[in-house]
Write a protein that holds these residues in place. Structure first.
Motif, mmCIF file in Angstrom:
data_model
loop_
_atom_site.group_PDB
_atom_site.id
_atom_site.type_symbol
_atom_site.label_atom_id
_atom_site.label_comp_id
_atom_site.label_asym_id
_atom_site.label_seq_id
_atom_site.Cartn_x
_atom_site.Cartn_y
_atom_site.Cartn_z
ATOM 1 N N SER A 297 36.175 39.641 40.228
ATOM 2 C CA SER A 297 37.408 40.421 40.199
ATOM 3 C C SER A 297 37.066 41.708 41.134
ATOM 4 N N ASP B 270 39.529 42.431 44.299
ATOM 5 C CA ASP B 270 40.191 43.668 44.581
ATOM 6 C C ASP B 270 39.992 44.446 45.704
ATOM 7 N N SER C 248 42.476 55.236 33.774
ATOM 8 C CA SER C 248 43.144 54.093 33.298
ATOM 9 C C SER C 248 44.125 54.253 32.550
ATOM 10 N N HIS D 141 45.317 38.874 40.439
ATOM 11 C CA HIS D 141 46.378 39.681 40.477
ATOM 12 C C HIS D 141 46.173 41.193 39.843
ATOM 13 N N LEU D 142 45.083 41.190 38.761
ATOM 14 C CA LEU D 142 44.629 42.412 38.275
ATOM 15 C C LEU D 142 43.378 42.558 38.423
ATOM 16 N N PHE E 120 42.222 43.751 31.776
ATOM 17 C CA PHE E 120 42.724 43.640 33.076
ATOM 18 C C PHE E 120 43.831 44.715 33.210
ATOM 19 N N GLN E 121 43.596 45.657 34.361
ATOM 20 C CA GLN E 121 44.735 46.743 34.484
ATOM 21 C C GLN E 121 44.122 47.676 35.802
ATOM 22 N N LEU E 122 45.155 47.780 36.706
ATOM 23 C CA LEU E 122 44.722 48.726 37.811
ATOM 24 C C LEU E 122 44.510 50.186 37.169
ATOM 25 N N ASP F 288 47.350 52.800 37.219
ATOM 26 C CA ASP F 288 48.574 52.135 36.974
ATOM 27 C C ASP F 288 48.951 51.298 35.631
ATOM 28 N N ARG G 112 49.369 45.933 31.859
ATOM 29 C CA ARG G 112 48.041 45.974 30.811
ATOM 30 C C ARG G 112 47.959 44.728 30.274
#
Length: 772
Positions: free
Chosen positions: A178, A182, A195, A228-229, A375-377, A380, A384
């Motif tokens: 991950s 990223d 976060s 994606h995340l 999972f989260q930016l 952003d 979530r």
């Protein structure tokens, strides 16, 4: 589909020579060398020599699978390490370039992305290989024990523990992949920030939906999401440890009334949940005291989760009322690290929770444990996603005389050592699925990302809105004390694995179609497996409409995948209504209360039973038409052949009731009152007509008297009917019952009666005036 057929259809080319030889092992079971059996079947008896031969071949297959798994896992680890060096080298060149110097090209990043995608596909393939072989070993052992009468399962469990190829945990690899993916996806500029950011937008809609994920799909789901995340890591400088993902909560309730349980189950306005939570192992010193408060939408407020931190050594004295909130935050005030306003809010929350615990006698009743992958930016919060695995609920009470937690706020004989094998079966419930929670925070009118829409409508997840760990754990751990069950309890006996609905999953970047999630993943069924055969029959019952729905196009909205095809009779829901759950439920509740309340309920139940019996007799005596059988469609014939298909209705165990969520707003009460007033107005009109015919005629006649009597009867009947319906609906609304709030027969009967009465009046009046 038989397992042998599924194994052949799911073979991955790289592993084709390393799968369990399922057909060969089945052939060994047929090659018994003993004398003919005495039962006259013509089969030979299974001997010790046969058992030795079979176990030897089984050991060979286990060694083959275990070795391949170990070699491939080491290869993936080395590839990740090499990719990590390459990614860091490219990112360092990007960050250290001078003015006028060219950094890494786009082609270099694309090559790195393809390489990482290939590693992700390898992890996916290895997880599928392990899962399929693990299933194959247990199926062949089950077949062996059934056909031979020799019990190999206990001994083989020991052999599996010596070569635990199925226990490989891919979390560390997922986190590394991950982070690298990223970096490459953002071209060396990963998003940084808090976060929790993103929650201050002025106009947004927050949607939270929960899903069940079968263990076979957990690794695949993680790999899909990480593309994606990124995995949210709170302490990136610390080396990953398994216990870093552990989250444990202690839930409180009144073990006599279960106020908090029923409030959260019914989603009553202001319903609370009180829990103590910590992250990591048992040595964690910081404990969070949390209170979740449910708010109905019509109030204009949002449900709130508030918490404050407390040292573990102070928890007991705080929960007993010996340590006041002011003393808890005295040190925080002196240090000045938080604002006085924030400290005051925490102190008020602490005082309210302490008061509730002492006033209502709340005690620790249930513990929930799980490992969470989030999972989260980082900056952003629009999307979530959290995935909770190894979910386990444990009893914390002392109700049956056993001192589990004693005077302490939590029991100390367990930690984060899943699966808690030291506990007796009655103290622990191991949830069979992972919990996926998707939180979307989007602007008004904005659609969620397309990959999210595809994910939640895929075969990988099963939507279970409003699922609660606290509710499920309490209902399962206290079966003799909890009589109101959550609506998802019957679903626990249904296999949630589904056929593939659309092309969605992990793909290799260069060879399209070599590794996808659209392989044939139907039910693993052997013709001689009674348990799974029963599941298939259940699919023929309750699952038939679900399978049909899943073969349609992907869902287009957030909850689209939960909609099934219409049943043959849409008059009743899939769950029995509250009146039909258990005819003895209210009687048993009244028996506990006693007194006149019990006798009233007893009389009411007997009268209802008598009326039901009389109605059944009338239905049997009076002839009525029956529906014609409709030929089965080609699609259903392909899916289920000649097996029986019917809609399954779930019912609660005797003495219990399933609570079906019913949303009640103030306008529902007003609607019931408006309907009642409408019927009153109708009754007044009919009564006025009757009074006019009876008292204001020029020449009263017997005909006019009887016509007025019919209208008077209609007026009285409509009044009584409207009062009865209003009382029934009001009671159902107050009790949040899943009752039928529409009126199927009343308006039609009254309108027909009014038409008949008006017709009689017209006919008799015409005869009186000699028009005919």
């Amino acid at each position: 589909m038989k397992f042998g057929e599924q194994l052949r259809s799911s073979i991955i080319r790289e592993y084709q020579w390393y799968y369990i030889d399922y057909n060969g092992l089945k052939g060994e079971l047929r090659d018994a060398t003993g004398p003919l059996a005495a039962n006259g079947s013509g089969a030979k008896e299974w001997t010790e020599e046969d058992e030795t031969r079979f176990v030897g071949k089984l050991e060979t297959e286990l060694e083959k699978v275990h070795t391949k798994q170990q070699v491939k896992a080491m290869e993936i680890s080395r590839r990740i390490a090499i990719s990590e060096r390459e990614v860091k080298e490219v990112v360092n060149r990007l960050n250290e370039r001078g003015l006028g110097e060219e950094g890494p090209s786009e082609e270099e990043f694309l090559l790195l992305e393809e390489d990482l995608s290939d590693i992700i596909a390898d992890v996916h393939d290895l997880a599928k290989f392990v899962q399929l072989n693990y299933t194959g070993f247990y199926k062949i052992i089950k077949k062996h024990d059934k056909l031979t009468g020799w019990h190999l399962r206990p001994a083989f469990d020991t052999r599996l523990k010596a070569k635990p190829f199925y226990k490989e945990n891919y979390d560390a690899s997922v986190i590394k992949l991950s982070k690298l993916y990223d970096l490459v996806r953002t071209r060396g500029n990963p998003v940084k920030g808090d976060s929790a950011a993103g929650g201050s937008q002025a106009s947004f809609i927050r949607q939270t939906t929960k899903y069940w994920v079968h263990p076979d799909n957990v690794t695949e789901l993680k790999l899909i999401i990480l593309k994606h995340l990124p995995v949210l890591v709170f302490n990136a400088s610390k080396e990953f440890e398994q216990q870093d993902q552990a989250i444990t909560s202690i839930y409180y309730d009144n073990p006599e009334k279960w106020d908090l349980y029923e409030g959260r189950l019914k989603k009553s306005e202001g319903a609370e949940a009180i829990r103590l939570r910590w992250y990591g192992g048992m040595k964690t010193e910081t404990i969070f005291v949390e209170r979740k408060t449910h708010r109905e939408d019509w109030t204009g407020e949002k449900s709130v989760k508030a918490r404050f931190a407390i040292k573990e050594k102070n928890v007991n004295s705080y929960m007993k009322g010996e340590l006041l909130p002011a003393a808890i935050f005295e040190k925080a005030r002196k240090e000045g690290k938080k604002s006085e306003k924030a400290i005051a809010e925490d102190e008020r929350l602490a005082a309210e929770i302490q008061y509730s615990v002492l006033k209502h006698g709340y005690k620790p009743v249930c513990r929930s444990f799980y490992n969470r992958t989030a999972f989260q930016l980082p900056a952003d919060a629009r999307v979530r996603i959290s995935l909770d695995t190894e979910l386990t609920m444990v009893r914390e009470d002392n109700l049956d005389g056993r001192a589990r937690s004693g005077d302490n706020w939590r029991r100390m004989d367990i930690g984060v050592d899943y699966p808690f094998s030291q506990l007796p079966p009655e103290d622990v419930v191991r949830f069979p699925y992972a919990i996926l929670e998707v939180k979307l925070q989007t602007q008004v009118g904005q659609e969620p990302p397309e990959w999210i829409r595809q994910l939640i409508s895929s075969h990988l997840v099963e939507a279970v809105p409003k699922f609660s760990k606290f509710i499920h754990g309490t209902a399962c751990l206290f079966p003799s004390r909890i009589n109101l069950l959550p609506f998802w309890m019957p679903q626990m006996d249904v296999d949630i694995r589904k056929p593939v609905t659309h092309d969605f999953g992990i793909r290799r970047p260069d060879i399209s179609g070599t590794t996808t999630t659209s392989d044939d993943e139907e039910e693993e069924l052997d013709s001689d497996d009674e348990e799974l055969d029963a599941v298939r029959r259940g699919a023929g019952n309750g699952e038939s409409s679900r399978h049909g729905a899943r073969l349609r196009a992907p869902a287009t909205d957030m909850e689209g995948q939960t909609v099934d095809l219409p049943t043959a009779n849409d008059d009743f829901p899939i769950y029995d209504s509250d009146d039909e759950y258990d005819e003895n439920y209210e009687l048993e509740e009244a028996r506990r209360v006693g007194g006149w309340h019990y006798y009233r309920i007893l009389f009411s139940s007997k009268a209802s039973a008598a009326a039901s019996g009389a109605w059944s007799v009338l239905k049997y005596i009076i002839p009525h038409p029956h529906g014609s059988e409709i030929p089965r469609s080609d699609r259903l014939q392909t899916l289920f052949r000649n097996s029986r298909i019917q809609t399954k209705r779930f019912s609660a165990p005797p003495g219990k009731k399933i609570y079906v969520p019913v949303r009640v707003e103030p306008k529902v009460y007003f609607a019931a009152e408006r309907t009642f007033l409408g019927w009153i107005e109708y009754s007044i009109y009919i009564g006025t007509i009757a009074t006019t015919l009876l008292n204001f005629g020029d020449h009263p006649t017997p005909t006019a008297f009887w016509i007025a009597g019919i209208f008077t009867f209609l007026a009285i009947f409509s009044l009584l009917y409207s009062v009865g319906i209003y009382l029934y609906r009001s009671r159902s609304i107050r009790n949040r019952k899943a009752a039928r709030y529409y009126d199927r027969w009343g308006p039609s009967v009254l309108c027909v009666a009014l038409f008949v009465a008006a017709g009689f009046n017209f006919v008799y009046e015409g005869r009186e005036r000699k028009y005919w």
